[in-house]
Design a protein around this motif. Structure first.
Motif, PDB file in Angstrom:
ATOM      1  N   PRO A 192    -128.878  40.132 -17.635  1.00 41.36           N
ATOM      2  CA  PRO A 192    -127.874  39.908 -16.597  1.00 41.36           C
ATOM      3  C   PRO A 192    -126.782  40.960 -16.655  1.00 41.36           C
ATOM      4  CG  PRO A 192    -127.578  38.305 -18.366  1.00 41.36           C
ATOM      5  CD  PRO A 192    -128.831  39.072 -18.700  1.00 41.36           C
ATOM      6  N   ILE A 193    -126.438  41.475 -15.495  1.00 37.58           N
ATOM      7  CA  ILE A 193    -125.386  42.499 -15.461  1.00 37.58           C
ATOM      8  C   ILE A 193    -124.248  42.105 -14.510  1.00 37.58           C
ATOM      9  CG2 ILE A 193    -126.934  44.398 -16.051  1.00 37.58           C
ATOM     10  CD1 ILE A 193    -127.155  45.005 -13.081  1.00 37.58           C
ATOM     11  N   GLY A 194    -124.320  40.910 -13.856  1.00 36.81           N
ATOM     12  CA  GLY A 194    -123.246  40.499 -12.954  1.00 36.81           C
ATOM     13  C   GLY A 194    -123.579  39.181 -12.261  1.00 36.81           C
ATOM     14  N   LEU A 195    -122.570  38.651 -11.564  1.00 36.08           N
ATOM     15  CA  LEU A 195    -122.711  37.372 -10.862  1.00 36.08           C
ATOM     16  C   LEU A 195    -122.361  37.566  -9.394  1.00 36.08           C
ATOM     17  CD1 LEU A 195    -123.124  34.254 -10.910  1.00 36.08           C
ATOM     18  CD2 LEU A 195    -120.652  34.078 -11.282  1.00 36.08           C
ATOM     19  N   GLN A 196    -123.251  37.107  -8.527  1.00 36.80           N
ATOM     20  CA  GLN A 196    -123.026  37.178  -7.087  1.00 36.80           C
ATOM     21  C   GLN A 196    -122.547  35.827  -6.574  1.00 36.80           C
ATOM     22  OE1 GLN A 196    -126.297  36.416  -4.412  1.00 36.80           O
ATOM     23  NE2 GLN A 196    -126.047  38.473  -3.539  1.00 36.80           N
ATOM     24  N   ARG A 197    -121.496  35.849  -5.748  1.00 37.33           N
ATOM     25  CA  ARG A 197    -120.985  34.608  -5.117  1.00 37.33           C
ATOM     26  C   ARG A 197    -120.769  34.863  -3.631  1.00 37.33           C
ATOM     27  NH1 ARG A 197    -116.079  33.259  -3.408  1.00 37.33           N
ATOM     28  NH2 ARG A 197    -115.009  34.862  -4.661  1.00 37.33           N
ATOM     29  N   ILE A 198    -121.451  34.070  -2.812  1.00 38.33           N
ATOM     30  CA  ILE A 198    -121.219  34.091  -1.371  1.00 38.33           C
ATOM     31  C   ILE A 198    -120.684  32.711  -0.997  1.00 38.33           C
ATOM     32  CG2 ILE A 198    -122.220  34.416   0.911  1.00 38.33           C
ATOM     33  CD1 ILE A 198    -124.416  36.063  -0.368  1.00 38.33           C
ATOM     34  N   SER A 199    -119.441  32.634  -0.549  1.00 33.68           N
ATOM     35  CA  SER A 199    -118.784  31.359  -0.260  1.00 33.68           C
ATOM     36  C   SER A 199    -118.738  31.120   1.243  1.00 33.68           C
ATOM     37  CB  SER A 199    -117.366  31.331  -0.827  1.00 33.68           C
ATOM     38  OG  SER A 199    -117.401  31.411  -2.244  1.00 33.68           O
ATOM     39  N   ILE A 200    -119.124  29.899   1.627  1.00 34.66           N
ATOM     40  CA  ILE A 200    -119.097  29.486   3.026  1.00 34.66           C
ATOM     41  C   ILE A 200    -117.843  28.641   3.242  1.00 34.66           C
ATOM     42  CG2 ILE A 200    -120.261  28.100   4.792  1.00 34.66           C
ATOM     43  CD1 ILE A 200    -122.884  28.711   3.409  1.00 34.66           C
ATOM     44  N   ASN A 201    -117.133  28.909   4.310  1.00 33.12           N
ATOM     45  CA  ASN A 201    -115.952  28.123   4.669  1.00 33.12           C
ATOM     46  C   ASN A 201    -116.406  26.720   5.101  1.00 33.12           C
ATOM     47  OD1 ASN A 201    -113.675  26.959   5.902  1.00 33.12           O
ATOM     48  ND2 ASN A 201    -112.890  28.959   6.504  1.00 33.12           N
ATOM     49  N   GLU A 202    -115.910  25.687   4.382  1.00 29.91           N
ATOM     50  CA  GLU A 202    -116.344  24.311   4.678  1.00 29.91           C
ATOM     51  C   GLU A 202    -115.961  23.885   6.081  1.00 29.91           C
ATOM     52  OE1 GLU A 202    -115.983  20.203   5.438  1.00 29.91           O
ATOM     53  OE2 GLU A 202    -114.219  21.473   5.059  1.00 29.91           O
ATOM     54  N   GLU A 203    -114.814  24.344   6.584  1.00 30.43           N
ATOM     55  CA  GLU A 203    -114.402  23.958   7.933  1.00 30.43           C
ATOM     56  C   GLU A 203    -115.360  24.514   8.983  1.00 30.43           C
ATOM     57  OE1 GLU A 203    -110.365  24.982   8.593  1.00 30.43           O
ATOM     58  OE2 GLU A 203    -109.569  23.524   7.144  1.00 30.43           O
ATOM     59  N   GLU A 204    -115.854  25.729   8.747  1.00 29.60           N
ATOM     60  CA  GLU A 204    -116.842  26.288   9.676  1.00 29.60           C
ATOM     61  C   GLU A 204    -118.141  25.492   9.626  1.00 29.60           C
ATOM     62  OE1 GLU A 204    -116.724  28.749  11.832  1.00 29.60           O
ATOM     63  OE2 GLU A 204    -114.642  29.294  11.479  1.00 29.60           O
ATOM     64  N   LEU A 205    -118.495  25.060   8.408  1.00 30.77           N
ATOM     65  CA  LEU A 205    -119.713  24.266   8.264  1.00 30.77           C
ATOM     66  C   LEU A 205    -119.566  22.908   8.960  1.00 30.77           C
ATOM     67  CD1 LEU A 205    -122.543  24.072   6.967  1.00 30.77           C
ATOM     68  CD2 LEU A 205    -121.445  23.057   4.962  1.00 30.77           C
ATOM     69  N   SER A 206    -118.393  22.245   8.776  1.00 34.59           N
ATOM     70  CA  SER A 206    -118.203  20.922   9.374  1.00 34.59           C
ATOM     71  C   SER A 206    -118.122  20.983  10.891  1.00 34.59           C
ATOM     72  CB  SER A 206    -116.934  20.260   8.823  1.00 34.59           C
ATOM     73  OG  SER A 206    -115.779  21.003   9.186  1.00 34.59           O
ATOM     74  N   SER A 207    -117.751  22.144  11.441  1.00 34.85           N
ATOM     75  CA  SER A 207    -117.677  22.268  12.897  1.00 34.85           C
ATOM     76  C   SER A 207    -119.055  22.169  13.544  1.00 34.85           C
ATOM     77  CB  SER A 207    -117.003  23.580  13.287  1.00 34.85           C
ATOM     78  OG  SER A 207    -117.818  24.691  12.917  1.00 34.85           O
ATOM     79  N   THR A 208    -120.110  22.451  12.762  1.00 39.99           N
ATOM     80  CA  THR A 208    -121.454  22.389  13.327  1.00 39.99           C
ATOM     81  C   THR A 208    -121.901  20.957  13.607  1.00 39.99           C
ATOM     82  OG1 THR A 208    -122.470  22.324  11.125  1.00 39.99           O
ATOM     83  CG2 THR A 208    -122.116  24.499  12.119  1.00 39.99           C
ATOM     84  N   PHE A 209    -121.291  19.954  12.921  1.00 35.40           N
ATOM     85  CA  PHE A 209    -121.668  18.549  13.172  1.00 35.40           C
ATOM     86  C   PHE A 209    -120.468  17.712  13.620  1.00 35.40           C
ATOM     87  CE2 PHE A 209    -120.941  19.055   8.588  1.00 35.40           C
ATOM     88  CZ  PHE A 209    -120.000  18.070   8.324  1.00 35.40           C
ATOM     89  N   ALA A 210    -119.414  18.373  14.125  1.00 34.75           N
ATOM     90  CA  ALA A 210    -118.229  17.638  14.585  1.00 34.75           C
ATOM     91  C   ALA A 210    -118.547  16.711  15.746  1.00 34.75           C
ATOM     92  CB  ALA A 210    -117.131  18.627  14.982  1.00 34.75           C
ATOM     93  N   SER A 211    -119.554  17.062  16.544  1.00 29.12           N
ATOM     94  CA  SER A 211    -119.900  16.229  17.702  1.00 29.12           C
ATOM     95  C   SER A 211    -120.485  14.880  17.301  1.00 29.12           C
ATOM     96  CB  SER A 211    -120.899  16.969  18.587  1.00 29.12           C
ATOM     97  OG  SER A 211    -122.100  17.235  17.865  1.00 29.12           O
ATOM     98  N   LEU A 212    -120.851  14.721  16.015  1.00 32.25           N
ATOM     99  CA  LEU A 212    -121.440  13.455  15.569  1.00 32.25           C
ATOM    100  C   LEU A 212    -120.383  12.367  15.393  1.00 32.25           C
ATOM    101  CD1 LEU A 212    -124.009  14.706  12.904  1.00 32.25           C
ATOM    102  CD2 LEU A 212    -124.376  14.222  15.331  1.00 32.25           C
ATOM    103  N   SER A 213    -119.110  12.736  15.385  1.00 29.64           N
ATOM    104  CA  SER A 213    -118.039  11.752  15.210  1.00 29.64           C
ATOM    105  C   SER A 213    -117.161  11.760  16.448  1.00 29.64           C
ATOM    106  CB  SER A 213    -117.204  12.074  13.965  1.00 29.64           C
ATOM    107  OG  SER A 213    -116.136  11.159  13.841  1.00 29.64           O
ATOM    108  N   SER A 214    -117.269  10.688  17.236  1.00 31.53           N
ATOM    109  CA  SER A 214    -116.477  10.583  18.463  1.00 31.53           C
ATOM    110  C   SER A 214    -115.387   9.537  18.351  1.00 31.53           C
ATOM    111  CB  SER A 214    -117.391  10.222  19.634  1.00 31.53           C
ATOM    112  OG  SER A 214    -118.073   9.003  19.370  1.00 31.53           O
TER     113      SER A 214
END
Length: 602
Positions: A192-214
């Protein structure tokens, strides 16, 4: 049991039978039909809501899956990027050419992620030291995932939701979900020579299913295979375990997709869930059951309107039937109940000439004829008694009687036999009161005087065994009354209450005014009597010679009613071995009033 129920129904009043029939025949079947219709409609709406939710969830699932796939693809692209290998190796060798590798890597990432707004940040680090960052920057990498990544030997994994501490002061903190993997040296096996981290914004993720809560009571969230909440519309539950906050949602962890019902804080919830393809994540939607009712509101209002209209028509029908049939029958029954008490003066209001009206008219005519016959026979008997009484009075020559008694009185005076003289004088007063010049009406004062003379003549017979207390206000002494009312009551108390009593007996006589009436009370503490039996003998229309003083009381009651009216008369109360109270109620009449005036006033 069946016979008992039928008998109870038969014994009900006609109005209760009618109401029960309306309820059983109309309302109960109507309620059952509406309940079945509403339940069937509710079930169909529930099925339709679940189908619509699944369609929306599939759309949201595709959006989430695209984010996951694009992130994983970006991670693989970085894995084979020579610039990252150079960057990590140069950092280990402390080579001064790192800046060149960073610039080249930045350019390549800029093209790759410029359209991906959900990417919060990208980081390459070693031993928590940041080698390269893109997007939101941190001062130092959190080493909590590094060990797990190194042990996995280059295999990638998704973290739970957590918050990064950003390098810029005042930067808004928010939840992210990171995709992590270790970089391995391609020239050295599994180094191992390093660590990769790709972080997703949770608010962007939750916007994809926001229509499920009315609704603010509904919920939608993404969780991983361990039940940890990765993303949710309600940010307070992110990072927590589903078993902790929603114990009833555990079933969603067992199957790939489905739905079930449970309660959350006392609210019935419909829970729909499905896997996010290619991950161990699950998308969950929780809908309050009352939303189903809200969706069926128009149907419910329509059914309720129909129900109310049917109720209205039923009420109108009931009112018509009550007015046309039940009320006349009830009125007839109520008036007929008075006949049991001897009241034949029945007047029944009728408005129709139908069968019920004709029946009412026939009953009224029959009762009137019966009353006329009874009155004819009864009044003739009373008048016969009155005639005999008047004839008896007429046989006694008042002047002859007074002269004889007066002679005996003065003879006793000359012989100084004062007791005989007083007794003769008292007896003379008794006869004078009884005759009363042929008048049946006298005063309360005259009645009290007559009673005292009677008691004086009886004192030797009492021999101190009976005490009589008389309490009458002076203002009542001039009031009119029938003669021979009070003394017979006292005599009756002595003969039937005190005769066989051991020891001293007490009799109280008091008169009081109550409104427009005068009440004469005679109370004793004698042996008492059978109250039910005496009352039956007093108030019956038949002649009676029964013992127990009932004849004298009955005579007084009939005289008072015949003279003053049916609202007046005698009441009898007694308890064996305790005593008796007899009350005679007559109209209050001052000295100047006549019986007719009192009757008109009453």
């Amino acid at each position: 049991m069946k016979t008992s129920v039928i008998q109870k129904f038969r014994d009900m009043s006609i109005i209760k039978k009618f109401r029960l029939s309306v309820i059983v025949i109309l309302f109960i079947p109507m309620i059952l039909i509406f309940a079945v219709i509403f339940y069937q409609s509710y079930s169909e709406l529930k099925s339709k809501m679940i189908d619509n939710s699944r369609i929306s969830m599939r759309q949201s699932e595709r959006s989430i899956r695209n984010i996951v796939e694009e992130t994983e693809y970006l991670s693989l692209s970085m894995l084979i990027d020579d610039n990252i290998q150079k960057l990590c190796k140069q950092y280990v060798l402390e080579n001064s050419t790192m800046d060149s590798a960073k610039r080249q890597l930045y350019v390549s990432l800029q093209d790759a992620v410029k359209s991906k707004s959900y990417i919060d940040s990208i980081s390459i680090s070693y031993n928590s030291d940041v080698l390269f960052q893109y997007g939101n920057k941190v001062e130092k990498e959190d080493g909590k995932f590094e060990k797990a990544a190194m042990e996995m030997g280059g295999r990638a994994f998704w973290s739970q939701a957590y918050q990064l501490v950003y390098q810029e002061a005042g930067a808004a903190s928010h939840y992210v979900i990171s995709y992590l993997r270790a970089f391995m040296d391609v020239s050295k096996y599994n180094q191992p020579i390093g660590l990769q981290r790709i972080s997703i914004n949770e608010e962007e993720l939750s916007s994809t299913f926001a229509s499920l809560s009315s609704d603010n009571r509904s919920e939608a969230f993404v969780m991983n295979g361990d039940g940890s909440i990765l993303s949710a519309l309600n940010k307070d539950i992110i990072g927590r375990s589903i078993q902790e906050i929603y114990p009833g949602f555990g079933q969603a962890l067992q199957d790939r997709y489905g739905y079930f019902e449970t309660k959350v804080n006392g609210v019935r919830m419909m829970v729909i869930y499905q896997d996010i393809e290619g991950t161990q994540w699950k998308l969950v939607q929780a809908i309050p059951a009352y939303m189903l009712v809200a969706s069926s509101r128009s149907l419910f209002v329509f059914l309720l309107l129909e129900f109310l209209l049917l109720v209205l028509f039923s009420v109108i029908f009931s009112r018509i039937e009550n007015y046309a049939m039940i009320r006349p029958i009830y009125a007839l029954s109520k008036e007929m109940s008075k006949v049991k008490d001897g009241n034949f003066d029945v007047r029944i209001h009728r408005e129709s000439r139908d069968e019920i009206g004709l029946l009412t008219e026939s009953v009224e005519e029959m009762l009137q004829r019966t009353k006329q016959l009874i009155d004819k026979v009864y009044v003739s008997q009373i008048r016969e008694k009155e005639s005999a009484y008047k004839a008896l009075e007429a046989q006694i020559n008042p002047h002859f009687l007074y002269n004889v008694l007066d002679s005996i009185h003065w003879m006793a005076v000359r012989q100084k036999d004062w007791e005989v003289s007083d007794r003769i004088e008292a007896l003379s007063e008794l006869f004078r009161h009884v005759l009363n010049k042929g008048d049946s009406v006298t005063t309360i004062g005259a009645e009290i005087k007559y009673l005292k003379n009677y008691l004086y003549l009886q004192k030797n017979k009492f021999a101190g065994r009976i005490h009589v207390c008389i309490d009458v206000d002076d203002e009542l002494l001039k009031c009119q009354t029938l003669k021979l009312l009070i003394q017979p009551l006292v005599e009756n108390a002595i003969q039937h209450g005190m005769a066989e009593k051991e020891g001293i007996g007490n009799i109280s006589v008091w008169i009081e005014r109550t409104g427009q009436d005068l009440c004469i009370h005679v109370e004793d503490d004698g042996l008492g009597a059978d109250e039910t039996k005496i009352r039956r003998l007093i108030y019956t229309k038949e002649d009676t010679e029964e013992p127990g003083g009932a004849f004298a009381l009955k005579n007084i009651h009939e005289r008072v009613q015949m003279h003053y009216g049916a609202q007046y008369g005698l009441t009898f109360e007694s308890m064996e071995q305790v005593g008796t109270v007899v009350t005679v109620k007559i109209p209050y009449m001052s000295g100047g009033e006549s019986g007719h005036e009192a009757a008109d006033r009453g």
